[in-house]
Design a protein around this motif. Structure first.
Motif, PDB file in Angstrom:
ATOM      1  N   PRO A 195       2.403   0.206  11.779  1.00 16.48           N
ATOM      2  CA  PRO A 195       3.789  -0.016  11.341  1.00 16.48           C
ATOM      3  C   PRO A 195       4.076  -1.505  11.140  1.00 16.48           C
ATOM      4  O   PRO A 195       3.601  -2.351  11.905  1.00 16.48           O
ATOM      5  CB  PRO A 195       4.623   0.553  12.496  1.00 16.48           C
ATOM      6  N   GLN A 196       4.856  -1.798  10.104  1.00 15.46           N
ATOM      7  CA  GLN A 196       5.310  -3.158   9.872  1.00 15.46           C
ATOM      8  C   GLN A 196       6.677  -3.109   9.200  1.00 15.46           C
ATOM      9  O   GLN A 196       7.071  -2.070   8.664  1.00 15.46           O
ATOM     10  CB  GLN A 196       4.310  -3.925   9.007  1.00 15.46           C
ATOM     11  N   PRO A 197       7.440  -4.213   9.215  1.00 12.33           N
ATOM     12  CA  PRO A 197       8.787  -4.176   8.643  1.00 12.33           C
ATOM     13  C   PRO A 197       8.771  -3.758   7.176  1.00 12.33           C
ATOM     14  O   PRO A 197       7.945  -4.226   6.391  1.00 12.33           O
ATOM     15  CB  PRO A 197       9.274  -5.615   8.803  1.00 12.33           C
ATOM     16  N   CYS A 198       9.681  -2.874   6.822  1.00  8.49           N
ATOM     17  CA  CYS A 198       9.788  -2.428   5.436  1.00  8.49           C
ATOM     18  C   CYS A 198      10.343  -3.562   4.581  1.00  8.49           C
ATOM     19  O   CYS A 198      11.370  -4.160   4.932  1.00  8.49           O
ATOM     20  CB  CYS A 198      10.716  -1.221   5.357  1.00  8.49           C
ATOM     21  N   CYS A 226       5.818   7.043   6.228  1.00  5.52           N
ATOM     22  CA  CYS A 226       6.748   6.473   7.202  1.00  5.52           C
ATOM     23  C   CYS A 226       7.414   7.574   8.018  1.00  5.52           C
ATOM     24  O   CYS A 226       7.953   8.532   7.460  1.00  5.52           O
ATOM     25  CB  CYS A 226       7.800   5.638   6.489  1.00  5.52           C
ATOM     26  N   ARG A 263      13.968  -0.953   8.934  1.00  3.50           N
ATOM     27  CA  ARG A 263      13.037   0.173   8.978  1.00  3.50           C
ATOM     28  C   ARG A 263      11.593  -0.329   9.009  1.00  3.50           C
ATOM     29  O   ARG A 263      11.303  -1.469   8.625  1.00  3.50           O
ATOM     30  CB  ARG A 263      13.228   1.086   7.771  1.00  3.50           C
ATOM     31  N   LEU A 264      10.717   0.535   9.465  1.00  5.11           N
ATOM     32  CA  LEU A 264       9.290   0.233   9.494  1.00  5.11           C
ATOM     33  C   LEU A 264       8.567   1.066   8.446  1.00  5.11           C
ATOM     34  O   LEU A 264       8.966   2.194   8.153  1.00  5.11           O
ATOM     35  CB  LEU A 264       8.704   0.532  10.881  1.00  5.11           C
ATOM     36  N   GLU A 265       7.519   0.504   7.892  1.00  6.07           N
ATOM     37  CA  GLU A 265       6.731   1.239   6.910  1.00  6.07           C
ATOM     38  C   GLU A 265       5.298   1.417   7.388  1.00  6.07           C
ATOM     39  O   GLU A 265       4.747   0.577   8.112  1.00  6.07           O
ATOM     40  CB  GLU A 265       6.725   0.518   5.559  1.00  6.07           C
ATOM     41  N   ARG A 266       4.700   2.519   6.985  1.00 11.11           N
ATOM     42  CA  ARG A 266       3.279   2.772   7.167  1.00 11.11           C
ATOM     43  C   ARG A 266       2.766   3.353   5.861  1.00 11.11           C
ATOM     44  O   ARG A 266       3.520   3.941   5.084  1.00 11.11           O
ATOM     45  CB  ARG A 266       3.009   3.745   8.321  1.00 11.11           C
ATOM     46  N   CYS A 325      11.277   8.885   7.384  1.00 16.11           N
ATOM     47  CA  CYS A 325      11.828   8.307   6.161  1.00 16.11           C
ATOM     48  C   CYS A 325      11.036   8.799   4.951  1.00 16.11           C
ATOM     49  O   CYS A 325       9.808   8.746   4.957  1.00 16.11           O
ATOM     50  CB  CYS A 325      11.776   6.776   6.213  1.00 16.11           C
TER      51      CYS A 325
END
Length: 253
Positions: free
Chosen positions: A16-19, A63, A25-28, A66
């Motif tokens: 995960p890292q910042p969107c 994510c 939100r976090l993005e993957r 989301c």
């Protein structure tokens, strides 16, 4: 590893890292490597069902909680530009497009750096070097091409194309059912010329000429101002949970 296992994609998930599009939100990403031993039909299937290509990686948002990123493709044969699009087209009528092999040049890189520094200096591409740019263009296992847009001087001949001012560049993949616009950039000094819109319009026209029904624009993200422009190109299809779903029709603004 058997030959069949080599051809079947192995998928991985990023941490995960910042969107970069939706604050807080976090993005993957779910991704797989694209290699020459993968069947072309498999790679094409990935890229026509929601995956995007970056060099030799095919990825899709993964994510938790989301589903804001939605794949968008324009319906080429039904698309009609609205009034503001026609203005962008006419404003750039002196540009000449030329398709080339995915071969990077220093001239392209200088334009790319000027674009990134002016418009995306805090983004993920801010630190890209000439080597990074070269890999972005060259590292592909499918049919990929560049389109260079140059300003034709009043007294120029077509033989002088490479000496005309370079105004914009688009990197695209040709898929079985369309053109996927991977990345495009333009001269930031001409920010008011609507070059981003013009490049999409020009690729829609190109896809129509060669008989391809779709132009893929990547992900639209509801709530992201950076992605809002993609909703203007209608009629379009957006990828739902089970299928592509038609959204809207072209209309005057």
């Amino acid at each position: 590893m058997t030959e069949q296992q080599k051809k079947f994609p192995e998928f991985y998930v990023t941490a995960p890292q910042p969107c970069p599009y939706l604050p807080g939100r976090l993005e993957r990403k779910l991704f797989t490597h694209l290699t020459h031993d993968k069947p072309p039909e498999l790679v094409d299937r990935l890229l026509t069902t929601g995956f995007r290509r970056s060099q030799n990686i095919a990825y899709v948002p993964y994510c938790e909680g989301c589903q804001a990123c939605i794949s968008v493709r324009v319906l080429v044969n039904e698309f009609q530009p609205d009034r503001s699009m026609r203005r962008s087209w006419n404003r750039n009528s002196s540009l000449i497009a030329q398709r080339t092999a995915p071969t990077p040049t220093m001239e392209q890189f200088k334009l790319f750096r000027a674009y990134i520094d002016a418009r995306h200096s805090d983004g993920g591409m801010a630190d890209m070097t000439i080597l990074d740019y070269r890999m972005m263009v060259e590292d592909t296992v499918i049919e990929t091409f560049l389109t260079e847009y140059r300003q034709k001087p009043a007294d120029a001949t077509d033989l002088d194309f490479d000496s005309w001012p370079l105004k914009a560049v688009a990197l695209c993949d040709r898929l079985t059912d369309g053109i996927s616009m991977v990345y495009s950039f333009y001269d930031p000094a001409d920010a008011d010329a609507g070059l981003g819109t013009y490049m999409i319009l020009e690729h829609i026209a190109f896809a129509r000429r060669i008989g391809l029904p779709h132009v893929y624009l990547g992900y639209w993200i509801d709530g992201s101002r950076k992605m809002a422009y993609k909703t203007r190109f209608k009629p379009q299809e957006r990828l739902g949970p089970d299928r592509w779903e038609r959204v809207g029709d072209g209309e005057e603004d």
